[in-house]
Design a protein around this motif. Structure first.
Motif, PDB file in Angstrom:
ATOM      1  N   THR A 248       0.644  -1.006  -0.025  1.00 29.01           N
ATOM      2  CA  THR A 248      -0.009  -0.172  -0.066  1.00 29.01           C
ATOM      3  C   THR A 248       0.796   1.206   0.062  1.00 29.01           C
ATOM      4  O   THR A 248       0.309   2.088  -0.847  1.00 29.01           O
ATOM      5  CB  THR A 248      -1.006   0.019   1.401  1.00 29.01           C
ATOM      6  OG1 THR A 248      -1.695  -1.125   1.282  1.00 29.01           O
ATOM      7  CG2 THR A 248      -1.912   1.434   1.247  1.00 29.01           C
ATOM      8  N   THR A 295      -2.474  -6.950  -3.968  1.00 26.20           N
ATOM      9  CA  THR A 295      -3.343  -6.959  -2.947  1.00 26.20           C
ATOM     10  C   THR A 295      -4.336  -8.000  -2.924  1.00 26.20           C
ATOM     11  O   THR A 295      -4.939  -8.563  -1.959  1.00 26.20           O
ATOM     12  CB  THR A 295      -3.847  -5.531  -2.684  1.00 26.20           C
ATOM     13  OG1 THR A 295      -2.836  -4.579  -2.571  1.00 26.20           O
ATOM     14  CG2 THR A 295      -4.860  -5.492  -1.557  1.00 26.20           C
ATOM     15  N   SER A 296      -5.138  -8.123  -4.072  1.00 28.17           N
ATOM     16  CA  SER A 296      -6.382  -8.919  -4.244  1.00 28.17           C
ATOM     17  C   SER A 296      -5.954 -10.714  -4.062  1.00 28.17           C
ATOM     18  O   SER A 296      -6.485 -11.238  -3.492  1.00 28.17           O
ATOM     19  CB  SER A 296      -6.816  -8.825  -5.661  1.00 28.17           C
ATOM     20  OG  SER A 296      -7.180  -7.691  -6.045  1.00 28.17           O
ATOM     21  N   GLN A 297      -4.350 -10.627  -4.620  1.00 31.39           N
ATOM     22  CA  GLN A 297      -4.074 -12.179  -4.513  1.00 31.39           C
ATOM     23  C   GLN A 297      -3.879 -12.526  -2.742  1.00 31.39           C
ATOM     24  O   GLN A 297      -4.011 -13.631  -2.369  1.00 31.39           O
ATOM     25  CB  GLN A 297      -2.731 -12.109  -5.101  1.00 31.39           C
ATOM     26  CG  GLN A 297      -2.049 -13.777  -5.319  1.00 31.39           C
ATOM     27  CD  GLN A 297      -1.045 -13.757  -6.145  1.00 31.39           C
ATOM     28  OE1 GLN A 297      -0.237 -12.717  -6.305  1.00 31.39           O
ATOM     29  NE2 GLN A 297      -0.554 -14.992  -6.428  1.00 31.39           N
ATOM     30  N   ARG A 298      -3.405 -11.543  -1.959  1.00 29.01           N
ATOM     31  CA  ARG A 298      -3.088 -11.790  -0.735  1.00 29.01           C
ATOM     32  C   ARG A 298      -4.436 -11.953  -0.018  1.00 29.01           C
ATOM     33  O   ARG A 298      -4.537 -12.699   0.981  1.00 29.01           O
ATOM     34  CB  ARG A 298      -2.141 -10.423  -0.156  1.00 29.01           C
ATOM     35  CG  ARG A 298      -1.032 -10.331  -0.813  1.00 29.01           C
ATOM     36  CD  ARG A 298      -0.087  -9.352   0.199  1.00 29.01           C
ATOM     37  NE  ARG A 298       1.121  -9.214  -0.346  1.00 29.01           N
ATOM     38  CZ  ARG A 298       2.130  -8.231   0.143  1.00 29.01           C
ATOM     39  NH1 ARG A 298       1.575  -7.215   0.934  1.00 29.01           N
ATOM     40  NH2 ARG A 298       3.298  -8.237  -0.391  1.00 29.01           N
ATOM     41  N   ARG A 299      -5.522 -11.034  -0.526  1.00 30.74           N
ATOM     42  CA  ARG A 299      -6.800 -11.516   0.229  1.00 30.74           C
ATOM     43  C   ARG A 299      -7.431 -12.835  -0.198  1.00 30.74           C
ATOM     44  O   ARG A 299      -7.960 -13.354   0.926  1.00 30.74           O
ATOM     45  CB  ARG A 299      -7.860 -10.330  -0.310  1.00 30.74           C
ATOM     46  CG  ARG A 299      -7.663  -8.806   0.274  1.00 30.74           C
ATOM     47  CD  ARG A 299      -8.481  -7.762  -0.633  1.00 30.74           C
ATOM     48  NE  ARG A 299      -8.471  -6.559   0.042  1.00 30.74           N
ATOM     49  CZ  ARG A 299      -8.929  -5.520  -0.548  1.00 30.74           C
ATOM     50  NH1 ARG A 299      -9.622  -5.608  -1.553  1.00 30.74           N
ATOM     51  NH2 ARG A 299      -8.544  -4.262  -0.144  1.00 30.74           N
ATOM     52  N   ALA A 302      -5.473 -15.112   2.116  1.00 32.26           N
ATOM     53  CA  ALA A 302      -6.104 -14.752   3.611  1.00 32.26           C
ATOM     54  C   ALA A 302      -7.227 -15.654   3.888  1.00 32.26           C
ATOM     55  O   ALA A 302      -7.527 -16.326   4.754  1.00 32.26           O
ATOM     56  CB  ALA A 302      -6.116 -13.554   4.145  1.00 32.26           C
ATOM     57  N   ALA A 303      -8.280 -15.623   2.919  1.00 31.76           N
ATOM     58  CA  ALA A 303      -9.390 -16.152   2.720  1.00 31.76           C
ATOM     59  C   ALA A 303      -9.449 -17.717   2.632  1.00 31.76           C
ATOM     60  O   ALA A 303     -10.037 -18.478   3.663  1.00 31.76           O
ATOM     61  CB  ALA A 303     -10.440 -15.745   1.533  1.00 31.76           C
TER      62      ALA A 303
END
Length: 312
Positions: A248, A295-299, A302-303
């Motif tokens: 970020t 960022t999307s990949q990390r989310r 995490a999910a």
């Protein structure tokens, strides 16, 4: 510089905004001040050390002593971060005297691409969005360097130095993110800025660039540079590393490119070369796609981890 362990999302966003505006003053001032380039790099850090270290000794003495005496691994990473910062300034500030402010800041803002390369080297596969963003940013780099290459070989060298400065900034950001997990902003910046200044001092002397004898106006410009870009800029962005993360922060720093161009135009009457604007736009778009995809990949990861824990 003492901060709570967890800032709210609103506080983090405000800090990022202030940090980006502050660092946007860096390129225009460094490009126009009468002090030599390496001297500018040295003094912005040395003057910051004169402010940050006394503050840390008063507010974070126990933490600083603990870091120096016992947390040798963290200290080593902080020292490496300072070395990366010195390399960043040692390459980027001279580039501002060789190429345009817009081109230099756009190229040095390729930090997320270098962090992407670091991920690839450590075995992480990039997503399609990351690859697309990288290609767009690379296309922007080609456009910018192509424009400057038509102007002079000196501008091309400045472009190369700015790219190297971006790579060094990536190392500084990644290393700093690691240190900030357990260390306050004041303690971390005290170490990093001190190491940076100590490295740049002999380099500046070897290059035979004078460190004194400047006019009052030049000293004022150096102090303003330190207060804005270094203390408000780098230090605040270092603070946000803990809550926002390196990705970020790297995305936010992309806004330095248009910010520096606008400030150079407004205060120093240096309009950006029109031919570099499309390239800068491609760099910004590509880098934004890279950071968004990561960022999307990390989310998603995490999910998946949460799902695995639930199933267990």
């Amino acid at each position: 510089m003492s901060e709570p362990d967890h800032d709210s999302a609103t506080t983090t966003a405000l800090l990022l905004a202030v940090g980006v505006v502050a660092v946007s003053f860096s390129a225009p001032i460094a490009a126009t001040t009468a002090a030599p380039a390496l001297a500018v790099a040295f003094w912005r850090n040395a003057l910051a050390v004169a402010v940050v270290v006394p503050w840390t000794l008063v507010r974070r003495r126990a933490e600083l002593v603990r870091l120096l005496r016992h947390e040798h691994r963290v200290l080593a990473v902080a020292v490496l971060s300072g070395l990366a910062l010195a390399l960043h300034f040692g390459l980027w500030v001279p580039s501002l005297r060789m190429t345009s402010v817009t081109a230099s800041t756009a190229l040095v803002a390729t930090t997320p691409l270098w962090t992407l390369l670091a991920d690839r080297l450590t075995g992480r596969r990039p997503s399609r969005g990351v690859v697309l963003g990288a290609l767009l940013a690379f296309a922007g780099v080609v456009v910018i360097t192509g424009v400057d290459a038509d102007a002079s070989s000196r501008a091309l060298l400045g472009d190369a130095l700015a790219l190297g400065g971006g790579a060094a900034a990536a190392g500084y950001t990644l290393l700093g993110s690691s240190v900030r997990r357990t260390t306050s902003t004041a303690t971390y910046t005290s170490v990093a800025y001190t190491v940076c200044a100590l490295v740049l001092l002999p380099v500046t002397l070897i290059a035979r660039q004078p460190l004194s004898g400047y006019s009052t106006r030049t000293w004022v410009e150096l102090v303003v540079l330190m207060l804005s870009a270094q203390l408000l800029g780098h230090s605040i962005l270092n603070r946000t590393l803990r809550t926002a993360g390196a990705t970020t922060v790297a995305l936010a720093i992309l806004l330095e490119t248009p910010g520096a161009a606008l400030l150079a135009w407004a205060f120093w009457h240096q309009p950006p070369p029109l031919a570099t604007l499309p390239g800068a736009a491609l760099v910004l778009l590509g880098l934004a796609l890279v950071v968004r995809a990561r960022t999307s990949q990390r989310r998603v990861q995490a999910a998946l981890e949460v799902g695995n824990v639930t199933d267990a």
